[in-house]
Enzyme design. Sequence first.
Site, PDB file in Angstrom:
ATOM      1  CB  VAL A  64      35.330  39.747  12.295  1.00  0.00           C
ATOM      2  CG1 VAL A  64      36.541  40.170  12.335  1.00  0.00           C
ATOM      3  CG2 VAL A  64      35.561  37.998  12.110  1.00  0.00           C
ATOM      4  CE1 TYR A 156      37.521  27.909   5.278  1.00  0.00           C
ATOM      5  CE2 TYR A 156      38.019  27.049   3.166  1.00  0.00           C
ATOM      6  CZ  TYR A 156      38.184  27.842   4.134  1.00  0.00           C
ATOM      7  OH  TYR A 156      39.342  28.430   4.195  1.00  0.00           O
ATOM      8  CB  THR A 191      48.724  29.449   7.642  1.00  0.00           C
ATOM      9  OG1 THR A 191      47.387  28.928   7.848  1.00  0.00           O
ATOM     10  CG2 THR A 191      48.832  30.338   6.459  1.00  0.00           C
TER      11      THR A 191
END
Length: 250
Positions: A64, A156, A191
Site C-alpha cells: 500500500v 505509531y 492478532t
Amino acid sequence: MRIFADKVALVTGGTSGIGRATALAFAREGANVVVVGRREDEGAESVALIEQAGGKGLFVRADVSVEEEVASMVARAVEVFGGLHFAFNNAGVFLPPAPMTEISAEAIDRILAVNVRGVALCMKHEIPAIMKSGGGGIVNTASFLGIRAFPGSAIYNASKFAVIGLTKSAAVEFASQGVRVNAVCPGVIDTPMNEEMRAEESGRDFLNGLQPMKRTGRPEEIAAAVLYLCSPGAGFTTGTTLSVDGGISV
Ligand code: NAP
C-alpha cells in the site's frame, strides 16, 4: 437479503488479523471481496476461507505504500467485480515500544510510509472508483493510539492520529458526493501483531489490564463495527471515529 449483496468490498491487510476477519464478515453479508496484502499464501488462505463461507474472493498482491501497486489493486477490483463500493484501509505496521530518543529514521519512514502514505494513496485511488460505482464508503483503521498517547509509541501514535486526520479531511471533501469516510479505533486485539507478547502470561496480563474491561478484543468485534459503518444504517455518519476498545480510550 444480505446487506452487501451485489456490492464489492476491498480490504487491505486482508491476509491476517482484523483484515481477514472483516473480509470474511463482508463475504458472509454477500459482498464480493478483494483481499489485499503482500503475502501470497496468506492471501490465498483468506480467499479459501471466503469461498468456504459461500462468498467470492480475489487476492491482489499490493504494497500500500507503492502508488502504482495501489492503482493496479483498484483497477483489478473493478475489472474482476465490475466496480467498487466499500474499502477498508486497514494495512498497518507497529513497532515494539521504544523511547523517542532511540527511534531510527528508517523506522520512522517505514511506519509513516505504510500507516499514513498507504491510507492516503488508497483513498486517492479508491474514491474515484467508488463514485463511478454509484457511491459507498470507506473505513480506515486508526487505533486507540490515534486518540491518546502512550509512552514509547510516539511514531505509531503520530501515524494513527494522522489516519484520523485523513479520515476527517476526506469525509468533508466527499460528503456531498456519495462517499462516506469513517475510522475505526481498535483497542488491543488478539492478532499476529501482538501474539509474541500474548504468548507469555506476563504479557497477556499486561495487555488485558490495559482495558477497563480487563480483556483484549477479538478481530470479529472490529469487523462488526466496520460492517456497521459501511451499512445503510450508518447512512448519515461520516468523519466519525468509532472506538471498539473495551474502554481504553475513555
Ligand atoms: P496483522 O495481523 O499483523 O495485520 C497487518 C496487516 O497489514 C497484514 O495483513 C499485512 O499483510 C498488512 N500490511 C502490512 N504492511 C503492508 C503493506 N506495506 N502493504 C500491504 N499490506 C500491508 O495485525 P492487525 O492487528 O490485524 O492489524 C490491522 C490494523 O489494525 C493495523 O492498521 C494496526 O495498526 C491496527 N490496530 C491493531 C491493533 C491490535 O491490537 N492488533 C490495535 C489497534 C489498531 P502482508 O504482511 O500480507 O502485507
